[in-house]
Design an enzyme around this catalytic site. Structure first.
Site, PDB file in Angstrom:
ATOM      1  CG  ASP A 140      -2.127   0.959   0.985  1.00  0.00           C
ATOM      2  OD1 ASP A 140      -2.095   1.742   0.006  1.00  0.00           O
ATOM      3  OD2 ASP A 140      -3.079   0.936   1.791  1.00  0.00           O
TER       4      ASP A 140
HETATM    5  C1  BGC Z   1      -4.901   3.527   0.080  1.00  0.00           C
HETATM    6  C2  BGC Z   1      -5.031   2.508  -1.041  1.00  0.00           C
HETATM    7  C3  BGC Z   1      -4.881   3.196  -2.368  1.00  0.00           C
HETATM    8  C4  BGC Z   1      -3.553   3.921  -2.412  1.00  0.00           C
HETATM    9  C5  BGC Z   1      -3.300   4.636  -3.727  1.00  0.00           C
HETATM   10  C6  BGC Z   1      -3.656   4.398  -0.064  1.00  0.00           C
HETATM   11  O1  BGC Z   1      -3.716   5.473   0.799  1.00  0.00           O
HETATM   12  O2  BGC Z   1      -4.879   2.873   1.320  1.00  0.00           O
HETATM   13  O3  BGC Z   1      -6.281   1.887  -0.954  1.00  0.00           O
HETATM   14  O4  BGC Z   1      -4.985   2.269  -3.394  1.00  0.00           O
HETATM   15  O5  BGC Z   1      -3.531   4.893  -1.375  1.00  0.00           O
HETATM   16  O6  BGC Z   1      -4.134   5.715  -3.869  1.00  0.00           O
END
Ligand code: BGC
Length: 749
Positions: free
Chosen positions: A267
């Site tokens: 993530d």
């Molecule tokens: C989130 C993810 C997301 C990623 C990219 C993170 O803050 O937890 O779900 O895909 O950002 O935007």
């Protein structure tokens, strides 16, 4: 297809695979260590990475969440990763360009799972995949599929259910749909990412049994039945180690036991030790930071990380890149079929809406209903989706007001303009009262507009009935406050007063729930005549709801989670950060671990007793049970037959529409296990099926199938799955508390 044709097709596929493999091997042999590490660390974030080629490609798709590093000398393009649990999330406009790049806002994940319709969800995924490929995205970062452990998790709206089977099957359908378009899907956040409070560092302390049976199970089903090209690890730790640094999870179990062969990515900014992430099998670090690259290089140089681990991840990423739309030379046409997708979201949203109450056939409206008194700010400022990365920048949204008007109903313009003025004023005041950072992260909702007796009476005199919309939204970074679960004083007064005044005149009241997740219903649900839960239904929301109210569509959604009397009734509540006031516990930064309970660590003491597994086993009274949902018609279950064939058990059920209008029914199959070795819940969902649209009087057979292995519990002592011998109870139901048929079957060996 003839055998000879089939032979040539198989040969052709083998040749392409071999040539791609040897191409990848050659590249790996010729890449420097630095280049390989450049590929493992995404190119999306720092100016250092944004050399000319990256810069040029980044400009191609503003709003992408991340991209991989391109290498001109090897002909390796950058590929683009876009968020997408409810539609593709990119910037709708571009500098110096008059064209627009809007995407369709589909319903939130919770609504999709409420359809219990794998085929419908696959169609939604397919439409999202088509938008992704049209705009030049190679991977969609979705579905979000964490378990609804507690109703106040701020991101539950992106997720599917409190049950892992429903979660896994719906996720697999979404993945298959996206990947039909050649785009990769990336289920997230693997795993036990069940609170936003201190989301970057929280340590989920969970038993192996609960992980295997509840928190990993949905991912296991999604991997096996959806075959996703990617998977995103979660920020949190599991039992002391960040998930992305857990080799047991990311390699031994995921790849070794489940057969996953795609790319695992972190993530965004997740994990503290990049070298350990690569060792663990977390191939790609997103969005990519300089220090991560340095740390991996240093670990290889001083012998802590074997270069073979790097090569393995490089091979996986190259395989993804060369098999992506961009890797295959596809050029974005920027022409997704937005009209067709608007129709898909409109129909999906009505199919996933849940009729919770419908006394005296209040719904659908009778033909005498023409003038509607429309109360509640959210009727006018309808909420299409949640906030954060799960947002979608769509071209328009249809409010309840517009939906009703489009369907030919009239709503008092004076009341509409009173609401519009109130909403504008209260939004301005709210925005001024919060820090810009907070405002940017959450969508501030207006408080409810106070209504006087005379306002309501005047509306009553002018209308045939009343609709009240109650709204809730939530998003990334924050858990919902406890007050969000309950109706505010103003909301409660509105429901009470409108019901009293309209009922006194013999007129009916419908409450529409435009909500991101579970709210309190038991204290007021006796007041209105009907309650329709439409979740956050995407950009066509108002039309979708009007289709249901008018009877053009018949609701067939069922709850993918329990509506408890109070959230404190959940076994997980003792260990959830309800209204946590600690400093620095959210947003994007890691905080120093001070050992604070439910913030730095969370004990999942309830084990597998999540949602209905807890409520039904302990006989706790609930407001609406798991799997519940009414229809404008009624269904009868009959001719139930259980067939055991080797390891497979199939239950077939005849479903007859016994009412007066066409409708669809969701049939659920629960199993109760013997309690020999470990404590088991009284019932667990093992399969479900939805009928096609059944006309009045018509019948159809549905088949619900599971494998006997699906009955296994994870035995921690022996570290393996065990199916207990003994007598099992099959329960066919319309909800977890409306069991229409039971039967026993024995497992002997
Ligand atoms: C989130 C993810 C997301 C990623 C990219 C993170 O803050 O937890 O779900 O895909 O950002 O935007």
């Amino acid at each position: 297809m003839s055998y000879s044709k089939l032979f040539f097709v198989i040969m052709a596929i083998c040749m392409v695979t071999i040539s791609c493999k040897s191409k990848i091997d050659k590249i790996v042999d010729n890449m420097t260590l630095e280049e390989k590490v450049d590929l493992l660390v995404g190119a999306g974030n720092e100016s250092r990475w944004v050399n000319d080629s990256v810069n040029n490609v980044l400009k191609l798709l503003p709003g992408v969440a991340g991209c991989t590093t391109p290498f001109e000398r090897f002909g390796i393009p950058a590929i683009y990763l876009c968020d997408g649990p409810a539609g593709v999330n990119i910037e709708p406009t571009r500098e110096g360009d008059d064209a627009t790049y809007y995407c369709t806002h589909f319903p939130i994940g919770t609504l999709l799972s409420s359809t219990w319709n794998d085929e419908l969800v696959q169609n939604v995924g397919n439409a999202i995949g088509e938008e992704a490929v049209s705009y030049g995205a190679d991977v969609v970062l979705g579905p979000g599929m964490n378990i609804h452990r507690h109703p106040l998790n701020g991101r539950n709206f992106e997720y599917y259910s409190e049950d892992p089977v429903l979660t896994g099957k719906i996720a697999a359908a979404y993945i298959r749909g996206i990947q039909q378009q050649g785009v990769g899907a990336c289920p997230k956040h693997f795993a036990a990412n069940n609170q936003e409070t201190n989301r970057m560092s929280n340590d989920a302390r969970v038993s192996e049994r609960a992980l295997r049976e509840i928190y990993y199970k949905g991912f296991e089903i999604a991997v096996k039945e959806g075959n996703p090209k990617c998977l995103m690890t979660s920020y949190n730790k599991i039992n002391g180690v960040s998930v992305s640094e857990h080799r047991d999870i990311c390699t031994d179990m995921l790849r070794g036991e489940w057969g996953f062969d795609g790319v695992v990515m972190s993530d965004w900014y997740g994990g503290d030790h990049p070298d350990q992430q690569i060792w663990a099998g977390n191939d790609l670090l997103q969005p990519g930071l300089t220090w991560q690259k340095d740390s991996i290089l240093a670990a290889v140089k001083d012998g802590r990380l074997d270069e073979e681990h790097i090569n393995t991840s490089v091979r996986r990423i190259l395989n993804l890149v060369f098999n992506s739309p961009r890797g295959k030379g596809m050029v974005p046409n920027n022409k997704p079929d937005l009209d067709a997708h608007a129709a898909i979201t409109r129909q999906s949203a009505s199919e996933g809406s849940i009729l919770l109450k419908n006394d005296n056939q209040t719904l659908p409206f009778s033909s005498s209903v023409k003038n509607i008194a429309l109360f509640g700010c959210d009727s006018y400022d309808f909420i299409p989706g949640g906030s954060g990365s799960g947002e979608v920048r769509c071209a328009y949204t249809v409010s309840m007001l517009e939906g009703l008007q489009n369907a030919g109903y009239s709503v008092d313009p004076v009341l509409a303009s009173q609401y519009a003025a109130f909403i504008e004023k209260s939004k301005a005041a709210n925005t001024a009262a919060v820090t810009p950072r907070f405002a940017e992260l959450t969508r501030i909702r207006p408080d409810e507009m106070p209504l006087s007796e005379s306002d309501i009476s005047a509306q009553q005199a002018r209308s045939d009935m009343a609709i009240i919309t109650l709204g809730r939204t939530s998003g990334e970074y924050y858990d919902r406050p406890s007050a969000d679960f309950r109706l505010s004083d103003a909301e409660l007064a509105m429901v009470q007063d409108v019901c009293r005044i309209f009922h006194a005149a013999g007129k009916k009241v419908v409450v529409v729930l435009n909500i991101c997740g579970v709210i309190e219903t038991s204290s007021w649900k006796h007041l209105p005549d009907a309650i329709l839960c439409v979740w956050l239904p995407g950009q066509e929301g108002g039309n979708s709801v009007a289709d249901l109210l008018s009877g053009k569509e018949n609701p067939s959604g069922k709850l993918p989670m329990t509506f408890p009397i109070d959230f404190v009734d959940h076994a997980s509540n003792v260990n959830f950060p309800v209204d946590q006031k600690s400093e620095n516990v959210s947003v994007v930064l890691r905080r120093k671990d001070i050992g604070e309970r439910n913030v730095d660590y969370t004990n999942y003491d309830e084990g597998i007793f999540v949602g209905y597994r807890w409520f039904d086993t302990r006989n706790v009274e609930v407001s609406y049970p798991f799997g519940f949902g009414l229809s404008y018609t009624t269904f009868d279950y009959s001719d139930i037959e259980v067939v055991e064939k080797r390891d497979k058990v199939t239950v077939s059920v005849k479903v007859t529409n016994t009412g007066k209008v066409s409708g669809k029914e969701v049939v659920q199959l629960y199993v109760g296990a013997p309690q020999n070795v470990v404590e088991k819940p009284v019932k667990e969902l093992k399969a479900y099926a939805k009928t096609s649209l059944l006309e009045p009087g018509k019948s159809t057979f549905v088949k619900l199938t599971f494998n006997k292995q699906d009955l296994a519990s994870f035995c921690e002592k022996d570290n393996k799955w065990v199916v207990d011998n003994g007598s099992y109870k099959l329960m066919v139901g319309a909800s977890s508390r409306d069991i229409r048929f039971t039967s026993d079957f024995a497992v002997t060996k």
